[in-house]
Design an enzyme around this catalytic site. Sequence first.
Site, PDB file in Angstrom:
ATOM      1  N   SER A   1       3.417  -3.329  -4.818  1.00 24.48           N
ATOM      2  CA  SER A   1       3.576  -4.661  -4.222  1.00 24.48           C
ATOM      3  C   SER A   1       2.649  -5.653  -4.913  1.00 24.48           C
ATOM      4  O   SER A   1       3.022  -6.812  -5.110  1.00 24.48           O
ATOM      5  CB  SER A   1       3.307  -4.603  -2.723  1.00 24.48           C
ATOM      6  OG  SER A   1       2.026  -4.089  -2.474  1.00 24.48           O
TER       7      SER A   1
ATOM      8  N   GLY B   1       0.805  -1.227   0.000  1.00 25.39           N
ATOM      9  CA  GLY B   1       0.000   0.000   0.000  1.00 25.39           C
ATOM     10  C   GLY B   1       0.829   1.264   0.000  1.00 25.39           C
ATOM     11  O   GLY B   1       0.329   2.343   0.320  1.00 25.39           O
ATOM     12  N   ALA B   2       2.110   1.163  -0.351  1.00 25.99           N
ATOM     13  CA  ALA B   2       2.999   2.323  -0.279  1.00 25.99           C
ATOM     14  C   ALA B   2       3.207   2.975  -1.634  1.00 25.99           C
ATOM     15  O   ALA B   2       4.013   3.889  -1.773  1.00 25.99           O
ATOM     16  CB  ALA B   2       4.352   1.891   0.304  1.00 25.99           C
TER      17      ALA B   2
ATOM     18  N   GLU C   1      -5.613  -7.991 -12.465  1.00 25.67           N
ATOM     19  CA  GLU C   1      -5.867  -6.938 -11.471  1.00 25.67           C
ATOM     20  C   GLU C   1      -7.172  -6.198 -11.806  1.00 25.67           C
ATOM     21  O   GLU C   1      -7.987  -5.932 -10.927  1.00 25.67           O
ATOM     22  CB  GLU C   1      -4.672  -5.976 -11.451  1.00 25.67           C
ATOM     23  CG  GLU C   1      -4.864  -4.767 -10.582  1.00 25.67           C
ATOM     24  CD  GLU C   1      -4.008  -4.758  -9.326  1.00 25.67           C
ATOM     25  OE1 GLU C   1      -2.960  -5.417  -9.299  1.00 25.67           O
ATOM     26  OE2 GLU C   1      -4.414  -4.076  -8.366  1.00 25.67           O
TER      27      GLU C   1
ATOM     28  N   ASP D   1       2.792  -0.698 -13.837  1.00 30.99           N
ATOM     29  CA  ASP D   1       3.411  -1.441 -12.738  1.00 30.99           C
ATOM     30  C   ASP D   1       3.798  -2.860 -13.156  1.00 30.99           C
ATOM     31  O   ASP D   1       4.901  -3.334 -12.872  1.00 30.99           O
ATOM     32  CB  ASP D   1       2.446  -1.509 -11.541  1.00 30.99           C
ATOM     33  CG  ASP D   1       1.984  -0.128 -11.104  1.00 30.99           C
ATOM     34  OD1 ASP D   1       2.607   0.864 -11.534  1.00 30.99           O
ATOM     35  OD2 ASP D   1       1.005  -0.049 -10.350  1.00 30.99           O
TER      36      ASP D   1
HETATM   37  C1  GLA Z   1      -1.050   2.991  -9.786  1.00 33.78           C
HETATM   38  C2  GLA Z   1      -1.517   2.196 -10.998  1.00 33.78           C
HETATM   39  C3  GLA Z   1      -0.685   2.540 -12.238  1.00 33.78           C
HETATM   40  C4  GLA Z   1      -0.610   4.057 -12.445  1.00 33.78           C
HETATM   41  C5  GLA Z   1      -0.254   4.777 -11.160  1.00 33.78           C
HETATM   42  C6  GLA Z   1      -0.353   6.281 -11.287  1.00 33.78           C
HETATM   43  O1  GLA Z   1       0.236   2.596  -9.434  1.00 33.78           O
HETATM   44  O2  GLA Z   1      -1.425   0.812 -10.742  1.00 33.78           O
HETATM   45  O3  GLA Z   1      -1.218   1.891 -13.354  1.00 33.78           O
HETATM   46  O4  GLA Z   1      -1.803   4.537 -12.990  1.00 33.78           O
HETATM   47  O5  GLA Z   1      -1.072   4.380 -10.072  1.00 33.78           O
HETATM   48  O6  GLA Z   1       0.587   6.769 -12.177  1.00 33.78           O
END
Ligand code: GLA
Length: 386
Positions: A129, A124-125, A162, A174
């Site tokens: 993760s 959650g940071a 996800e 991500d």
């Molecule tokens: C989260 C989402 C990413 C991106 C960022 C904001 O990490 O998982 O896809 O949208 O926020 O840049």
Amino acid sequence: MEEDRVVLLRNRFRQLFGTEAALVVRAPGRVNLIGEHTDYNDGYVLPVAIDRSVLLAASPRPDRWVVVHALDFDQRAEFPLDDIVPDDEHPWSNYQRGVAWVLQSAGFTLPGLNMALTSDVPIGAGLSSSAAVEVATAYTWQVLGKLELDRVRLALLCQRAENEFVGMNCGIMDQFISALGQRDSALLIDCRSLDYELVPIPAHTAIIVADTRVRRELVSSEYNTRRRECEEGVHLLQRYLPGIIALRDVSPTQFAEHQAHLPDGVRQRCRHVICENDRVLRAVAALRADDLVTFGRLMDESHASLRNDYQVSCPELDALVMAAWRVKGVYGSRMTGAGFGGCTVSLVDESAVEAFREHVSAAYQAATGTAPEIHVCRAEAGAGVV
Ligand code: GLA
């Protein structure tokens, strides 16, 4: 140390399942240097994979079951590959379930698995993760099931897990960086074409992640609201710019020409995204030219825009960023990830790391009563077998 974590994980696996793990896979968390809330607008991002990771030990099973031990929670979950449903009691296992579900929906045949996992990516940071868990899981199945899958497709399938199974409507950044990151480089990712380029991190600079230690529940709902506002912006702008399909297609000049037609909130959201895409490209040019001062200034502008226009910062993130801005040798500092808590990222001259630790810790503690957590990160490679 990663080696120590691997040894401990292998030992635990042996105790839990009575056999050796067939392999250990590592998938990293990430920090985004610039390009926030641009990925789901078909835009540009510049993340690095970091030396914080999920480690997953696994072995095939003869049946069609999956047994997962989450060592950090000291919990176990199991599910049959032929009937995959979300589990509210062990929500952490929905990443394994979602990945299995999405791989099977894509037509792959999966072996049953015993798995044990552990992570040092703070949860959650804003350091991804969950993407690291998804990518570690998918990569494990890829290797043990001999699935023919390139890394971009693997990232896309994890994103789908996800979006459709876990229910968070995230973009591709991500999962992409966790799968395709490269040591000592950031990746400039074009989130429309999914083309990417390596952008080396200059020597003598440190990437510092500072954690507010604030976690807020509202991230997912606010995130989905921002996405909708961006879509509304595209819809309204299409009347004047009929060729556009995402905010990525609107230049800052076109935006200036037509912004008056947008309602207040939507106008601010669009301004952030359109200018942020432009900042990413300028930041990459600066980094390639070793112009860290310009790069840092663009990071600072990105933070101001996320705070004022996109409204995803919070007092704690602002306090950390402002403390960093005052340290000599800090090129730039901004919030990173979805926002509302979590971490900031700063690009710092190597000689200023200690001053950063001291000053930023003291200033943040004075402002909030809590000590931040500070990690000096290394740009690492994406997922792989350890
Ligand atoms: C989260 C989402 C990413 C991106 C960022 C904001 O990490 O998982 O896809 O949208 O926020 O840049």
